[in-house]
Design a protein around this motif. Structure first.
Motif, mmCIF file in Angstrom:
data_model
loop_
_atom_site.group_PDB
_atom_site.id
_atom_site.type_symbol
_atom_site.label_atom_id
_atom_site.label_comp_id
_atom_site.label_asym_id
_atom_site.label_seq_id
_atom_site.Cartn_x
_atom_site.Cartn_y
_atom_site.Cartn_z
ATOM 1 N N CYS A 69 10.524 -1.710 -10.819
ATOM 2 C CA CYS A 69 10.563 -0.644 -9.812
ATOM 3 C C CYS A 69 9.528 -0.878 -8.705
ATOM 4 O O CYS A 69 9.387 -0.055 -7.813
ATOM 5 C CB CYS A 69 10.366 0.725 -10.447
ATOM 6 N N GLY A 70 8.794 -1.980 -8.761
ATOM 7 C CA GLY A 70 7.866 -2.300 -7.667
ATOM 8 C C GLY A 70 8.652 -2.827 -6.473
ATOM 9 O O GLY A 70 9.884 -2.995 -6.545
ATOM 10 N N GLU A 71 7.935 -3.115 -5.402
ATOM 11 C CA GLU A 71 8.609 -3.536 -4.163
ATOM 12 C C GLU A 71 9.409 -4.828 -4.343
ATOM 13 O O GLU A 71 10.337 -5.105 -3.605
ATOM 14 C CB GLU A 71 7.583 -3.721 -3.039
ATOM 15 N N GLN A 95 -10.636 6.090 -12.801
ATOM 16 C CA GLN A 95 -9.824 7.039 -13.559
ATOM 17 C C GLN A 95 -8.511 7.328 -12.819
ATOM 18 O O GLN A 95 -8.345 8.377 -12.227
ATOM 19 C CB GLN A 95 -10.607 8.308 -13.796
ATOM 20 N N ARG A 96 -7.628 6.360 -12.880
ATOM 21 C CA ARG A 96 -6.328 6.467 -12.198
ATOM 22 C C ARG A 96 -5.269 6.948 -13.172
ATOM 23 O O ARG A 96 -5.341 6.696 -14.358
ATOM 24 C CB ARG A 96 -5.880 5.077 -11.742
ATOM 25 N N ALA A 97 -4.226 7.567 -12.597
ATOM 26 C CA ALA A 97 -2.949 7.761 -13.291
ATOM 27 C C ALA A 97 -3.112 8.340 -14.698
ATOM 28 O O ALA A 97 -3.733 9.378 -14.862
ATOM 29 C CB ALA A 97 -2.196 6.431 -13.299
ATOM 30 N N GLY A 138 7.307 3.549 -20.303
ATOM 31 C CA GLY A 138 5.985 3.198 -19.793
ATOM 32 C C GLY A 138 6.078 2.161 -18.698
ATOM 33 O O GLY A 138 6.988 1.319 -18.696
ATOM 34 N N MET A 139 5.140 2.253 -17.766
ATOM 35 C CA MET A 139 5.108 1.251 -16.700
ATOM 36 C C MET A 139 4.257 0.062 -17.144
ATOM 37 O O MET A 139 3.209 0.234 -17.767
ATOM 38 C CB MET A 139 4.543 1.839 -15.418
ATOM 39 N N VAL A 140 4.728 -1.104 -16.776
ATOM 40 C CA VAL A 140 3.956 -2.322 -17.026
ATOM 41 C C VAL A 140 3.372 -2.707 -15.671
ATOM 42 O O VAL A 140 4.069 -3.219 -14.802
ATOM 43 C CB VAL A 140 4.867 -3.419 -17.602
ATOM 44 N N GLU A 141 2.097 -2.370 -15.491
ATOM 45 C CA GLU A 141 1.453 -2.560 -14.187
ATOM 46 C C GLU A 141 0.141 -3.315 -14.283
ATOM 47 O O GLU A 141 -0.446 -3.651 -13.267
ATOM 48 C CB GLU A 141 1.155 -1.200 -13.536
ATOM 49 N N VAL A 142 -0.332 -3.477 -15.514
ATOM 50 C CA VAL A 142 -1.564 -4.254 -15.688
ATOM 51 C C VAL A 142 -1.248 -5.415 -16.638
ATOM 52 O O VAL A 142 -0.408 -5.266 -17.534
ATOM 53 C CB VAL A 142 -2.741 -3.396 -16.231
ATOM 54 N N ILE A 176 8.709 -2.205 -14.820
ATOM 55 C CA ILE A 176 7.631 -3.093 -14.364
ATOM 56 C C ILE A 176 7.246 -2.722 -12.931
ATOM 57 O O ILE A 176 8.082 -2.778 -12.024
ATOM 58 C CB ILE A 176 8.073 -4.572 -14.431
ATOM 59 N N GLY A 177 6.006 -2.322 -12.771
ATOM 60 C CA GLY A 177 5.493 -1.971 -11.433
ATOM 61 C C GLY A 177 4.826 -3.210 -10.853
ATOM 62 O O GLY A 177 3.634 -3.451 -11.055
ATOM 63 N N THR A 178 5.606 -3.983 -10.120
ATOM 64 C CA THR A 178 5.071 -5.267 -9.645
ATOM 65 C C THR A 178 3.951 -5.079 -8.620
ATOM 66 O O THR A 178 3.087 -5.940 -8.491
ATOM 67 C CB THR A 178 6.192 -6.117 -9.019
ATOM 68 N N SER A 204 0.873 -1.175 0.000
ATOM 69 C CA SER A 204 0.000 0.000 0.000
ATOM 70 C C SER A 204 0.911 1.227 0.000
ATOM 71 O O SER A 204 2.075 1.148 0.398
ATOM 72 C CB SER A 204 -0.895 0.013 1.233
ATOM 73 N N HIS A 205 0.399 2.356 -0.437
ATOM 74 C CA HIS A 205 1.273 3.533 -0.510
ATOM 75 C C HIS A 205 1.699 4.015 0.858
ATOM 76 O O HIS A 205 2.772 4.579 1.019
ATOM 77 C CB HIS A 205 0.616 4.626 -1.354
ATOM 78 N N THR A 206 0.854 3.766 1.861
ATOM 79 C CA THR A 206 1.258 4.118 3.217
ATOM 80 C C THR A 206 2.499 3.299 3.600
ATOM 81 O O THR A 206 3.457 3.819 4.184
ATOM 82 C CB THR A 206 0.096 3.836 4.181
ATOM 83 N N ALA A 207 2.491 2.016 3.259
ATOM 84 C CA ALA A 207 3.636 1.156 3.575
ATOM 85 C C ALA A 207 4.878 1.608 2.824
ATOM 86 O O ALA A 207 5.983 1.672 3.385
ATOM 87 C CB ALA A 207 3.306 -0.290 3.221
ATOM 88 N N ILE A 208 4.687 1.958 1.566
ATOM 89 C CA ILE A 208 5.835 2.387 0.749
ATOM 90 C C ILE A 208 6.453 3.654 1.341
ATOM 91 O O ILE A 208 7.670 3.798 1.440
ATOM 92 C CB ILE A 208 5.398 2.615 -0.711
ATOM 93 N N LEU A 209 5.579 4.535 1.785
ATOM 94 C CA LEU A 209 6.086 5.786 2.360
ATOM 95 C C LEU A 209 6.824 5.519 3.668
ATOM 96 O O LEU A 209 7.887 6.094 3.931
ATOM 97 C CB LEU A 209 4.904 6.729 2.593
ATOM 98 N N LEU A 227 1.934 12.051 -12.905
ATOM 99 C CA LEU A 227 0.942 11.961 -11.828
ATOM 100 C C LEU A 227 0.196 10.613 -11.799
ATOM 101 O O LEU A 227 -0.556 10.297 -12.716
ATOM 102 C CB LEU A 227 -0.032 13.114 -12.037
ATOM 103 N N ASP A 228 0.435 9.866 -10.737
ATOM 104 C CA ASP A 228 -0.237 8.567 -10.584
ATOM 105 C C ASP A 228 -1.247 8.681 -9.444
ATOM 106 O O ASP A 228 -1.020 8.193 -8.347
ATOM 107 C CB ASP A 228 0.810 7.483 -10.284
ATOM 108 N N VAL A 229 -2.351 9.372 -9.726
ATOM 109 C CA VAL A 229 -3.355 9.572 -8.670
ATOM 110 C C VAL A 229 -4.459 8.543 -8.782
ATOM 111 O O VAL A 229 -4.574 7.833 -9.775
ATOM 112 C CB VAL A 229 -3.994 10.968 -8.738
HETATM 113 C C1 PEP Z 1 4.031 -0.399 -8.793
HETATM 114 O O1 PEP Z 1 2.814 -0.455 -9.007
HETATM 115 O O2 PEP Z 1 4.758 -1.409 -8.666
HETATM 116 C C2 PEP Z 1 4.697 0.904 -8.681
HETATM 117 C C3 PEP Z 1 6.003 0.997 -8.608
HETATM 118 O O3 PEP Z 1 3.904 2.002 -8.599
HETATM 119 P P1 PEP Z 1 3.144 2.422 -7.233
HETATM 120 O O4 PEP Z 1 3.619 1.504 -6.151
HETATM 121 O O5 PEP Z 1 3.458 3.843 -6.963
HETATM 122 O O6 PEP Z 1 1.717 2.197 -7.616
#
Ligand code: PEP
Ligand code: MG
Length: 571
Positions: free
Chosen positions: A501-503, A356-358, A427-431, A450-452, A187-192, A333-335
């Motif tokens: 670049c994911g966790e 409607q993300r990102a 580009g991010m590969v997230e889906v 790759i956003g894992t 979760s973004h809270t965890a990442i932060l 912006l990845d909102v």
């Molecule tokens: C991901 O999805 O792996 C990523 C790096 O982007 P975020 O964690 O910010 O969604």
């Protein structure tokens, strides 16, 4: 003494007193007053303002005699703002004219005023916009009857809460640790929390009910454990383990300047993920080869307006300059989902993670997007920048984005402002759709990342922030591994650089797996970098590749786990 289990976010062990935070309301209530309610609502606002004035006065009285003049001056500025008709009187008028409730009217007026400051040339005056936001937040917290996070922020404590919005976390930088009821490891809270480099555990269930202020806590960010009111024997054990952990971390520092090359000579790039430009310093200290992910949306959080082009440019430029020629990958912006922006709050989406993300938001709001694109392009003239697009699923989203990048370039040329004509766009590969279309994506983009975190979420249909399904969030699910493997293969075949670049990139237990898939670019929070580097230095890619190929062939999760464990143990 009792213990509560959750998901460890890392950061080691901390022992300290608890501070339980009230859960904070993310969405501001917004409603029209009914006939006869106006006077009472105006009085409610008046009382809240008086309460904040008293709080500010009390804070001033409590400041130590040797505190910097700036701290005192800031309190004075905030108190003065509460007398400013442009804020207070205007909010009252909005309430009278439009019948909005006090929270909404006050927040709207503060946003309006802050936006005017943001447009000023003078940096000092621009900063006053932040003061307006902060003082408004205090008033709104009183109206909502919630705890003042920024007041709690001064205490060196272990914060325990049901949830802490990423934006609020930013104001808790003095925290010793975090114990949070909700959320999963990505979760973004965890990442932060991870980027703040403090021990944290999420998904603790009912910790905020069970712990009370001033309880002694041991929080183990590796084991995902919180021990409440530990006895002396347990305390002693954990003190020893904490000291051992610190020694191991110190020991890793000898690797900072060692080139990242495997035993069989494969060179690997280790980059850092940051949320704010100041974190570039931690990336450099860990020996990062660049920034693989700058999550720009954190510039947009904890405020009710949008950052303007100059403000964004300054932030991107600061990171680019700090990295001194090393590449800085700025993600647009990845909102949305768990990063909702107050400035953009409209009607709540039915399903935020699928809404409607990102990039979807950015393409729907080209004017907002163009501001950011121009700011990134301008920063590219100050060093080595790259632009990264999140959440791509369709080829036409890439085409539209590239057209907007061209439009932004044209606008800058018209203004005579410099930028890097060849700014790489990735580009991010997230889906899953993106992973399955990687062959097409590499023909249109300069690099992939790759956003894992999201790729796992969308492949397994598991909300990454929902602790009820956290046990099903499985990074090593065969389907996830195949999508990652196929993306790396497609990129390598085309000669297109690809990173993770994911966790998962920062999890040393996944390092050999990713190396065996052919990955040579990893981006992670700086705190994980040296541990991952240690794995890379010990690895032999020529031995790993055939074993990983076998592992990817299997669709049996138990067998995959066993093969993975052998990779980690045997190298
Ligand atoms: C991901 O999805 O792996 C990523 C790096 O982007 P975020 O964690 O910010 O969604
Ligand atoms: Mg993502």
């Amino acid at each position: 003494m009792f213990s509560i289990h959750g998901t460890g976010i890392g950061g080691g062990i901390v022992i300290g007193r608890a501070r339980v935070l009230e859960s904070l309301q993310r969405d501001l209530p917004r409603y029209r007053l009914r006939d006869g309610q106006l006077e009472a609502e105006l009085a409610r606002l008046e009382t809240a303002i008086e309460v904040v004035k008293t709080e500010l006065f009390a804070l001033g009285e409590d400041l130590p005699v040797d505190c910097p003049d700036e701290a005192r001056a800031l309190l004075d500025v905030h108190a003065m703002l509460l007398e400013d008709p442009a804020l207070v009187q205007a909010a009252r008028e909005t309430m009278r004219e439009h019948r909005w409730n006090a929270e909404w009217a006050f927040s709207a007026q503060a946003g309006h005023l802050a936006a005017q400051f943001a447009d000023l040339e003078d940096a000092y005056l621009r900063e006053r916009g932040r003061d307006v936001q902060q003082v408004a937040e205090r008033v709104i917290r009183v109206l909502l009857g919630s705890t003042d996070v920024s007041m709690a922020a001064a205490e060196p404590a272990i914060f325990v809460a049901e949830d802490i919005a990423p934006a609020d976390m930013l104001s808790l930088r003095s925290a010793l640790g975090f114990g949070i009821d909700l959320g999963g490891a990505t979760s973004h809270t965890a990442i932060l929390a991870r980027s703040m480099n403090v021990p944290a555990v999420v998904g603790l269930g009912r910790a905020s009910d069970l712990v009370v202020d001033d309880d002694w806590l041991i929080l183990d960010g590796e084991a995902g454990l919180v021990i409440v009111a530990p006895d002396d024997i347990v305390l002693e054990q954990y003190r020893r383990r904490r000291a051992e952990g610190e020694r191991a971390r110190e020991d890793l520092k000898r690797l900072v300047h060692v080139p990242t090359v495997t035993r069989d000579g494969v060179a690997v790039q280790l980059q850092a993920n940051i949320e704010r430009p100041e974190e570039a310093a931690a990336a450099l200290a860990a020996g990062a080869d660049g920034i693989g992910l700058f999550r720009s949306e954190f510039l947009f959080l904890n405020r009710r307006d949008l950052p303007g082009e100059d403000e964004q440019f300054e932030a991107y430029r600061a990171a680019v300059v700090a990295m001194d020629g090393r590449p800085v990958t700025i993600r647009t912006l990845d909102v949305g989902a768990d990063k909702a922006l107050p400035a953009l709050s409209g009607t709540a989406p039915q399903n935020p993670a699928l809404g409607q993300r990102a990039i979807r938001y950015c393409l729907a709001e080209p004017e907002v997007f163009l501001v950011q694109l121009r700011a990134i392009l301008r920063a590219s003239a100050c060093g080595s920048a790259r632009l990264l697009i999140p959440m791509l699923a369709h080829s036409h989203e890439i085409d539209q984005t590239l057209r907007l990048v061209d439009l932004a370039k044209g606008q800058l040329r018209g203004r005579g402002q410099a930028f890097d004509e060849r700014l790489p766009v990735g580009g991010m590969v997230e889906v899953p759709a993106a992973a399955l279309s990687a062959g097409l994506f590499v023909r249109k983009l300069d690099f992939l990342s790759i956003g894992t975190n999201d790729l796992i979420q969308y492949t397994l249909a598991i909300d990454r922030a929902d602790h009820d399904v956290a046990s099903l969030y499985e990074p090593f699910h065969p389907a996830v591994l195949r999508l990652i493997g196929m993306t790396i293969r497609a990129a390598r075949r085309a000669g297109t650089p690809v990173a993770v670049c994911g966790e998962m990139a920062g999890d040393w237990a996944a390092t050999r797996l990713l190396l065996g898939m052919g990955l040579t670019q990893f981006s992670m929070h700086p705190a994980s970098l040296l541990r991952v580097k240690q794995e890379i230095l010990d690895a032999d890619v020529s031995r790993l590749s055939p074993r990983v190929a076998r592992l990817l062939y299997s669709d049996d999760p138990v067998r995959v786990r066993a093969l993975l464990a052998r990779l980690v143990d045997e190298g």
